[in-house]
Design a protein around this motif. Structure first.
Motif: not given
Ligand code: NDP
Ligand code: ZN
Length: 352
Positions: A42, A151, A155, A174, A177, A179, A198-199, A219-220, A243, A245-246, A266, A268, A341
């Motif tokens: 990000h 982290d 987190t 939600i 990944g 987190v 949800v993934g 979610y797909k 945790a 998604g957009p 959590v 970002y 990824k």
């Molecule tokens: P990942 O990219 O590995 O995981 C994201 C997850 O979101 C995947 O399971 C993905 O599904 C899912 N996803 C994507 N699009 C959608 C959607 N439209 N609807 C539902 N689910 C969706 O990220 P991380 O686990 O590494 O990190 C998650 C977030 O946490 C990030 O934004 C990161 O920056 C943030 N973060 C925050 C911290 C804090 O202190 N608050 C610290 C560390 C990280 P799939 O890939 O299976 O399709």
């Protein structure tokens, strides 16, 4: 020394910098294990924090101390330590006013590595307030386990804390990944009943079931609000942890949580000026649907407690390590892997 840096928004590369110097309370470390984070992606590729020039990346490290300041009492060169991603200034007066330590000098100020100072992807890095921020790696803990603590573990578990999960309650997580996987584990540790994860990617879905999910929602396969309402006879869930998604997922969380329920975020959000809250989903502002969004806590006690969960076999975060690289030079490959990824990536790590 060499470090792998954000040169500017959208561009990374290796740079040379002066080796950092320890102030009286600080320590200088060399990394033993590193991990790239989705947050680095990000920061670099979405410019989520704004422009940064030649800033060394990375905030997930375990390391060996090479130097300590004259006031450091509990650590010495040679100690192997867990370095939290969040290293607050524990001497800040705002902490006495009740401000969470990770924001004690302004929002997100405890997040220093790869945000307001050089990060850990380097031959050496600087840790402020070593006695208050570092934790020794317990004997018997593997580097693969230890590197998940700064982290990912803290987190994900914080997501469960923010959502204030109650015994036997229903939870949607939600994003699964690394987190979100730790959020699933956190929901289980806090005694949730049903946990809907949800993934879409198979590896993550399989691991979510191992960490305690009871149902997978893809979610797909259609709107996740509809899928979760269908799965709960239209009632929705008691708690949601966001945790991944957009920005739109926050609104979906509001729509799927029951009146009186709570959402722990959590995630970002790297883009956009505003986040949408559905007016009716939020019961026109009167539904007692609580949204708490938080940066993970950092510091020594937090790391010691995360380590305790591993040592007491409540949690094995090393299951998330999907790829292992060897040598600091591989950090750019590991970061790129996090950026691309592909389906099999959960969490790459680099052992130095
Ligand atoms: P990942 O990219 O590995 O995981 C994201 C997850 O979101 C995947 O399971 C993905 O599904 C899912 N996803 C994507 N699009 C959608 C959607 N439209 N609807 C539902 N689910 C969706 O990220 P991380 O686990 O590494 O990190 C998650 C977030 O946490 C990030 O934004 C990161 O920056 C943030 N973060 C925050 C911290 C804090 O202190 N608050 C610290 C560390 C990280 P799939 O890939 O299976 O399709
Ligand atoms: Zn991170």
């Amino acid at each position: 020394m060499r470090g792998f840096a954000m040169l500017k928004i959208g561009q990374t590369g290796w740079i040379e910098k002066e080796k950092p110097v320890a102030g009286p309370f600080d320590a200088i470390l060399r990394p033993l294990a590193l991990a790239p984070c989705t947050s680095d992606i990000h920061t670099v590729y979405e410019g989520a924090l704004g422009e940064r020039k030649d800033m060394i990346l990375g905030h997930e490290a375990v390391g060996e101390i090479v130097e300590v300041g004259c006031e450091v009492k509990d650590f010495k060169p040679g100690d192997k330590v867990i370095v939290p991603a969040i290293t607050p200034n524990w001497r800040s007066v705002a902490i006495q006013e009740g401000v969470p330590a990770c924001h004690s000098e302004g929002a997100l100020s405890g997040w220093k590595f790869s945000n307001i100072k050089d990060g850990v992807f380097a031959e050496f890095f600087h840790v402020n307030d070593a006695d208050m921020n570092l934790a020794k790696i317990p004997a018997g803990m593997t580097l693969e386990q230890a590197i998940m603590l700064p982290d990912m573990v803290t987190t994900g578990l914080h997501g469960a804390e923010l959502a204030n999960i109650q015994l036997g309650a229903s939870v949607a997580v939600i994003g699964i990944g690394p987190v979100g996987l730790m959020a699933v584990a956190g929901a289980r540790l806090r005694g949730a009943g049903r946990i809907m994860a949800v993934g879409s990617r198979k590896n993550c879905c399989d691991l979510a079931m191992k960490y305690g999910a009871t149902t997978i929602i893809n979610y797909k396969n259609g709107d996740i609000v509809t899928q979760i309402l269908d799965a709960t006879n239209g009632k929705g869930v008691d708690h949601v942890i966001v945790a991944g998604g957009p920005g739109t997922v926050l609104g979906q969380a509001v729509d799927m949580v029951k009146a009186g329920g709570s959402i722990g975020n959590v995630n970002y959000y790297g883009e956009g000026a505003t986040l949408p809250i559905p007016r009716l989903g939020w019961a026109c502002g009167m539904g007692h649907k609580n949204i708490q969004g938080g940066l993970t806590p950092g510091g020594r006690v937090r790391m010691e407690r995360m380590a305790e969960l591993v040592m007491e076999k409540r949690l094995d975060p090393a299951l998330m390590v999907s790829h292992t690289f060897k040598g600091l030079d591989k950090i750019d490959e590991a970061l790129e892997m996090m950026h691309a990824k592909s389906a099999d990536v959960i969490k790459p790590i680099v052992l130095i």
